[in-house]
Design a protein around this motif. Sequence first.
Motif, mmCIF file in Angstrom:
data_model
loop_
_atom_site.group_PDB
_atom_site.id
_atom_site.type_symbol
_atom_site.label_atom_id
_atom_site.label_comp_id
_atom_site.label_asym_id
_atom_site.label_seq_id
_atom_site.Cartn_x
_atom_site.Cartn_y
_atom_site.Cartn_z
ATOM 1 N N PHE A 148 -15.463 -18.176 21.247
ATOM 2 C CA PHE A 148 -16.442 -17.848 22.236
ATOM 3 C C PHE A 148 -17.547 -16.733 22.129
ATOM 4 N N GLU A 149 -17.068 -15.530 21.382
ATOM 5 C CA GLU A 149 -17.843 -14.572 21.050
ATOM 6 C C GLU A 149 -19.114 -15.190 20.068
ATOM 7 N N PHE A 175 -21.972 -17.873 30.605
ATOM 8 C CA PHE A 175 -20.839 -17.517 31.344
ATOM 9 C C PHE A 175 -20.424 -18.781 32.403
ATOM 10 N N ARG A 176 -21.612 -19.745 32.589
ATOM 11 C CA ARG A 176 -21.285 -20.693 33.575
ATOM 12 C C ARG A 176 -19.980 -21.574 33.333
ATOM 13 N N GLY A 177 -19.536 -21.437 32.033
ATOM 14 C CA GLY A 177 -18.283 -22.265 31.799
ATOM 15 C C GLY A 177 -16.975 -21.710 32.123
ATOM 16 N N PHE A 178 -17.195 -20.443 32.510
ATOM 17 C CA PHE A 178 -15.834 -19.587 32.919
ATOM 18 C C PHE A 178 -15.451 -20.025 34.430
ATOM 19 N N GLU A 179 -14.174 -20.152 34.529
ATOM 20 C CA GLU A 179 -13.602 -20.717 35.700
ATOM 21 C C GLU A 179 -14.176 -20.116 37.211
ATOM 22 N N SER A 185 -21.222 -14.844 40.271
ATOM 23 C CA SER A 185 -22.556 -15.212 40.504
ATOM 24 C C SER A 185 -23.449 -15.272 41.847
ATOM 25 N N ASP A 186 -22.283 -15.872 42.695
ATOM 26 C CA ASP A 186 -22.689 -15.977 44.181
ATOM 27 C C ASP A 186 -23.158 -14.532 44.856
ATOM 28 N N ILE A 187 -22.326 -13.758 44.161
ATOM 29 C CA ILE A 187 -22.563 -12.215 44.671
ATOM 30 C C ILE A 187 -23.891 -11.700 44.129
ATOM 31 N N ILE A 188 -23.908 -11.795 42.906
ATOM 32 C CA ILE A 188 -25.213 -11.335 42.254
ATOM 33 C C ILE A 188 -26.423 -12.073 42.874
ATOM 34 N N THR A 189 -26.346 -13.310 43.343
ATOM 35 C CA THR A 189 -27.397 -14.055 43.888
ATOM 36 C C THR A 189 -27.652 -13.443 45.302
ATOM 37 N N ALA A 190 -26.710 -13.368 46.294
ATOM 38 C CA ALA A 190 -26.773 -12.771 47.307
ATOM 39 C C ALA A 190 -27.649 -11.499 47.428
ATOM 40 N N CYS A 191 -27.031 -10.592 46.705
ATOM 41 C CA CYS A 191 -27.299 -9.051 46.410
ATOM 42 C C CYS A 191 -28.835 -8.940 46.151
ATOM 43 N N SER A 192 -29.156 -9.746 45.034
ATOM 44 C CA SER A 192 -30.437 -9.659 44.329
ATOM 45 C C SER A 192 -31.424 -10.294 45.241
ATOM 46 N N SER A 193 -31.245 -11.028 46.101
ATOM 47 C CA SER A 193 -32.010 -11.714 47.116
ATOM 48 C C SER A 193 -32.269 -10.962 48.180
ATOM 49 N N GLU A 248 -14.405 -13.901 34.474
ATOM 50 C CA GLU A 248 -12.814 -14.676 33.976
ATOM 51 C C GLU A 248 -11.807 -14.286 35.220
ATOM 52 N N THR A 249 -11.701 -12.928 35.381
ATOM 53 C CA THR A 249 -10.810 -12.486 36.547
ATOM 54 C C THR A 249 -11.412 -11.586 37.291
#
Length: 354
Positions: A148-149, A175-179, A185-193, A248-249
């Motif tokens: 991965f790295e 990082f889209r492939g991480f479980e 990502s949703d938190i980043i989207t909400a706060c950045s909006s 990841e976690t």
Amino acid sequence: MEINERISQYRQDIKSDRVDMSFGEIINMYKDDEIIISPEYQRAFRWDLQRQTDFIESILLGIPFPSIFVATNADGTWELIDGLQRISTVLSFFGELKNPEKNHLTLRSGSIVPELEDITIDTLPLDLKLAIKRTPCRVEIIQKDSHFEMRYELFKRLNTGGEGLTRQEIRNCIFRGFENYRYFSDIITACSSNEDFREIVNISSEIQEKMMYEELFLRFFSLHAFRVSYTEKVIQDFFDKIMKKQCETPDKEIIARAAQIFTEICSYLRPLGYEIFKLARLNFSTSMFDAILLSLSTTTKDYKSIAQDTFKARVDLLREDDAFKRNAGAASSNASAINNKLIIARRILLDDTE
């Protein structure tokens, strides 16, 4: 470890292959969702009309062009790593690009063939249309069992051109492939909006398109919640580490609390306007951003009880403070400078010496 051993180790971490495919085959794979251009990556399609025209002209004239790079996902699909501008130009010209705002390319006058002016896929002669579809394109394939790295490092290195992705765009692709990617990502989207946030961070639409708002929230989150673990030489590498860990976690309680604190701070700051983040000739300074948001997010004092005109006057004092300006210089994003700026900001903005 000897240099030969080190190089041999990393060479084994990269599993690659190559194949020649026609643009027609690539178009069909894209239509069938077998080659993926993530939404975050698609919005980085930035070539202007003349550069797109020049590339179509190059294909028609048989002028060589570089390979594209893809990474193989676990389900066998390909994720585009490098070649976005070229592939998107062809997809747009053929009316197949899934971003409607950038689809259906109309050519300009070519640098060599001026007759390309106003040509579309519908008005291009059939033999030339077929010539584009049959043109071979070298595809370099990074196999799914590559470390991965190393895949991430390849992504960064291959996207260093003038139209390359920003580090935040790369994070949102790789990082889209991480479980658990979607949670953070949703938190980043909400706060950045957040409307209050966007009012106090007034950036151009061009920079906005490069995910600057998203990176600023990641910056706040990383420094607010994990500043003590910031040991990297480059702050962007620190942000990589934090986002990787949270995809990841995720530390859900820490994320939720940081998002709440961030929202409350932006609400308090909104009446003060975007001028609070100015410093010297910079309309927006990350030094001011870090100092103000981190001082408010980490203090035990009730900052909301401070009258906003009083707080704004204190921001002006902070901006002119000699010690603060020294730490806001060229190395302003290293761990020591950020900690120094935070101490100074707490003292001036909040009379907090903890």
